[in-house]
Design a protein around this motif. Structure first.
Motif, PDB file in Angstrom:
ATOM      1  N   GLU A   1      23.892  30.682  38.781  1.00 37.45           N
ATOM      2  CA  GLU A   1      23.625  32.041  39.240  1.00 37.45           C
ATOM      3  C   GLU A   1      23.241  32.094  40.716  1.00 37.45           C
ATOM      4  OE1 GLU A   1      20.936  34.255  36.887  1.00 37.45           O
ATOM      5  OE2 GLU A   1      22.034  33.972  35.014  1.00 37.45           O
ATOM      6  N   ASP A   2      22.541  31.070  41.210  1.00 35.88           N
ATOM      7  CA  ASP A   2      22.135  31.086  42.610  1.00 35.88           C
ATOM      8  C   ASP A   2      23.294  30.828  43.568  1.00 35.88           C
ATOM      9  OD1 ASP A   2      22.303  28.530  41.543  1.00 35.88           O
ATOM     10  OD2 ASP A   2      20.928  27.694  43.031  1.00 35.88           O
ATOM     11  N   LEU A   3      24.409  30.311  43.052  1.00 39.20           N
ATOM     12  CA  LEU A   3      25.581  30.047  43.885  1.00 39.20           C
ATOM     13  C   LEU A   3      26.733  30.999  43.596  1.00 39.20           C
ATOM     14  CD1 LEU A   3      25.682  26.138  43.712  1.00 39.20           C
ATOM     15  CD2 LEU A   3      24.746  27.553  45.550  1.00 39.20           C
ATOM     16  N   ARG A   4      26.593  31.826  42.570  1.00 39.50           N
ATOM     17  CA  ARG A   4      27.706  32.672  42.155  1.00 39.50           C
ATOM     18  C   ARG A   4      27.858  33.885  43.075  1.00 39.50           C
ATOM     19  NH1 ARG A   4      26.615  34.903  36.538  1.00 39.50           N
ATOM     20  NH2 ARG A   4      26.703  32.663  36.060  1.00 39.50           N
ATOM     21  N   PRO A   5      29.020  34.040  43.720  1.00 40.26           N
ATOM     22  CA  PRO A   5      29.238  35.254  44.520  1.00 40.26           C
ATOM     23  C   PRO A   5      29.282  36.489  43.624  1.00 40.26           C
ATOM     24  CG  PRO A   5      30.818  33.522  45.095  1.00 40.26           C
ATOM     25  CD  PRO A   5      30.124  33.084  43.833  1.00 40.26           C
ATOM     26  N   VAL A   6      28.929  37.616  44.188  1.00 39.52           N
ATOM     27  CA  VAL A   6      28.935  38.846  43.418  1.00 39.52           C
ATOM     28  C   VAL A   6      30.377  39.234  43.094  1.00 39.52           C
ATOM     29  CG1 VAL A   6      28.931  40.267  45.502  1.00 39.52           C
ATOM     30  CG2 VAL A   6      28.146  41.245  43.372  1.00 39.52           C
ATOM     31  N   PRO A   7      30.675  39.631  41.845  1.00 40.34           N
ATOM     32  CA  PRO A   7      32.036  40.082  41.519  1.00 40.34           C
ATOM     33  C   PRO A   7      32.375  41.378  42.245  1.00 40.34           C
ATOM     34  CG  PRO A   7      30.564  40.431  39.664  1.00 40.34           C
ATOM     35  CD  PRO A   7      29.800  39.644  40.668  1.00 40.34           C
ATOM     36  N   VAL A   8      33.661  41.607  42.447  1.00 40.19           N
ATOM     37  CA  VAL A   8      34.136  42.751  43.216  1.00 40.19           C
ATOM     38  C   VAL A   8      35.117  43.540  42.364  1.00 40.19           C
ATOM     39  CG1 VAL A   8      35.374  43.515  45.286  1.00 40.19           C
ATOM     40  CG2 VAL A   8      33.843  41.535  45.401  1.00 40.19           C
ATOM     41  N   VAL A   9      34.965  44.853  42.331  1.00 42.70           N
ATOM     42  CA  VAL A   9      35.919  45.757  41.696  1.00 42.70           C
ATOM     43  C   VAL A   9      36.569  46.587  42.797  1.00 42.70           C
ATOM     44  CG1 VAL A   9      36.256  47.670  40.107  1.00 42.70           C
ATOM     45  CG2 VAL A   9      34.672  45.838  39.513  1.00 42.70           C
ATOM     46  N   LEU A  10      37.875  46.450  42.938  1.00 39.74           N
ATOM     47  CA  LEU A  10      38.642  47.184  43.939  1.00 39.74           C
ATOM     48  C   LEU A  10      39.290  48.389  43.284  1.00 39.74           C
ATOM     49  CD1 LEU A  10      40.093  47.574  46.678  1.00 39.74           C
ATOM     50  CD2 LEU A  10      41.837  45.967  45.856  1.00 39.74           C
ATOM     51  N   LEU A  11      38.989  49.584  43.775  1.00 39.15           N
ATOM     52  CA  LEU A  11      39.571  50.819  43.260  1.00 39.15           C
ATOM     53  C   LEU A  11      40.517  51.389  44.305  1.00 39.15           C
ATOM     54  CD1 LEU A  11      36.166  51.108  42.380  1.00 39.15           C
ATOM     55  CD2 LEU A  11      37.408  52.526  40.764  1.00 39.15           C
TER      56      LEU A  11
END
Length: 453
Positions: free
Chosen positions: A277-287
């Protein structure tokens, strides 16, 4: 109590039930309808199954025993009822099939079962080998959409609509990473997107938007967007920046794999969700709102820009899932007339949602490669029901849904409330919308009380 008084009370009760059924069908179903429906099914069950051809003839052993004992021949056997469970919108009937029966026969007979049991709708699905579940609805749940009070929200699995069988329709980005949302003007397509943003606002996710209508749809929600483009030129740069972010995320995943003989299997990953979790990039939702504006061009310079946009979109939908980048594309039409690469892009969009369209060709763009029945259902969506749509996926399954009406004010309030969740994406800072600070709300001071003697 006299006879006239009793008849008067019965008449009042019948009239009250009819009024309740008209004005509040959900209340009528929970108070009166569910009991009448269960009694009707129990009484008619054997005869309805026989009339619909859902019974099997008696076995040879039973026929032989009947002849030997000089008894009447046994009747055909219907499937056995395992369970009958009432719900807030209908009934769930679970049946044990007789030897020789097929689940497809029940799916083909749903319309006849709906008429025979006097229900509004019947759908069938196979639970496991030899067990079929009939889900019946007692009233039109899509006429006035009311989401259940208790809805399960888990990660990127968010509720967006109500299904015609009364269940909640979820948009699960980890299961169906990319989706296409089609719909004509005033069909409810924008409301579906608005409700999607409202639900995503409360989640740990970065929202990136492309709205080439000068941002009129997504700009009011900009406080929850990490990046926003309102014209094709900015959109091309934004998409290429997302491709670079995707490549950097893959470098992080590759660096943290550290595959060796002593590494536990559970710690070996090939996507973003297996990282600590400390290395996981934030997920991105492209609309992407109105994708046709990104694909049209009128001169050589715009053609080069279009090639950049389509190439970046194809790369994102082909490779973005493992990097935690999910794409939601909206438009009125999405066919080969938009140019090279569009068909390749559409093939990668697993989820399909189509609202009312203006012609059958538009419906085929969404469902021709999935299910012909879904194409027919899309063309039958009435004009007076905005928000109603047909949702399908690459497995061939489809269902009618309707999004609850979400005002722009409700979506703006949700984005403003969760504005602190908006992450800063490295490499996309220049695309972050610049907004004025929120004005403080002035609370009037309470009126002074008059002094008492």
């Amino acid at each position: 109590m006299t006879t006239n008084t009793f008849l008067g009370l019965v008449l009042v009760a019948v009239v009250a039930a009819l009024v309740l059924r008209r004005l509040r069908p959900a209340w009528y179903w929970l108070s009166v309808g569910v009991t009448l429906a269960m009694v009707r099914i129990v009484v008619r069950y054997a005869s309805v199954m026989d009339a619909c051809g859902l019974t099997v003839p008696p076995s040879r052993l039973r026929l032989t025993l009947a002849r030997m004992t000089n008894r009447p021949a046994p009747q055909s056997r219907p499937p056995r009822i395992l369970r009958m469970r009432p719900t807030r919108t209908g009934l769930v009937l679970r049946l044990k099939l007789q030897p020789g029966q097929d689940a497809f026969d029940f799916a083909a007979s749903t319309d006849r079962l709906r008429h025979s049991f006097a229900m509004h709708g019947v759908s069938s699905r196979e639970v496991k080998s030899g067990v079929v579940e009939l889900r019946m609805t007692g009233y039109d749940v899509l006429a006035r959409v009311q989401m259940p009070a208790k809805i399960q929200r888990e990660g990127l699995r968010i509720p967006v609509a109500l299904r015609e069988d009364g269940e909640v329709f979820y948009r699960d980005y980890q299961e169906v990473p990319h989706a296409l949302n089609l719909g004509a003007t005033k069909s409810g397509k924008s409301v579906y997107q608005r409700h999607l943003v409202k639900e995503l606002a409360a989640q740990h996710v970065a929202l990136v938007g492309i709205d080439c209508k000068q941002g009129v749809e997504l700009a009011p929600l900009a406080r929850r967007f990490s990046a926003l483009a309102d014209n094709p030129d900015t959109a091309a740069d934004l998409l290429e920046a997302l491709v670079e972010r995707m490549a950097e995320t893959y470098q992080v995943i590759r660096r943290e794999q550290r595959i060796s003989a002593d590494t536990p299997d559970a710690e070996i990953t090939a996507d973003l969700w297996g990282l600590p979790e400390d290395l996981r990039p934030v997920p991105v939702v492209l609309l992407v709102d109105e994708v046709a504006e990104l694909a049209l061009y009128s001169n050589p310079a715009e053609k080069k820009r279009r090639e950049r946009i389509v190439t970046a979109l194809v790369r994102l939908v082909q490779l973005g899932r493992a990097a935690g980048i999910y794409v939601e594309i909206c438009g009125q039409r999405f066919g080969a007339e938009l140019g090279d690469g569009i068909t390749m892009l559409r093939a990668q969009l697993t989820g399909r949602v189509s609202h009312r369209v203006n012609d059958e060709a538009s419906a085929k763009m969404a469902f021709a490669d999935i299910s012909p029945d879904a194409v027919l259902a899309t063309t039958q969506i009435p004009v007076e029901r905005p928000g109603m749509a047909v949702a399908g996926d690459s497995t061939g399954g489809w269902v009618r849904i309707r999004t609850p009406f979400t005002t722009m004010r409700q979506a703006v309030n949700a984005c403003t409330t969760h504005a602190h969740r908006t992450p800063v994406l490295e490499g996309l800072e220049s695309f972050r919308p610049v907004l004025p600070a929120l004005a403080p709300v002035e609370i009037p001071a309470p009126a002074a009380r008059p002094a008492t003697a």
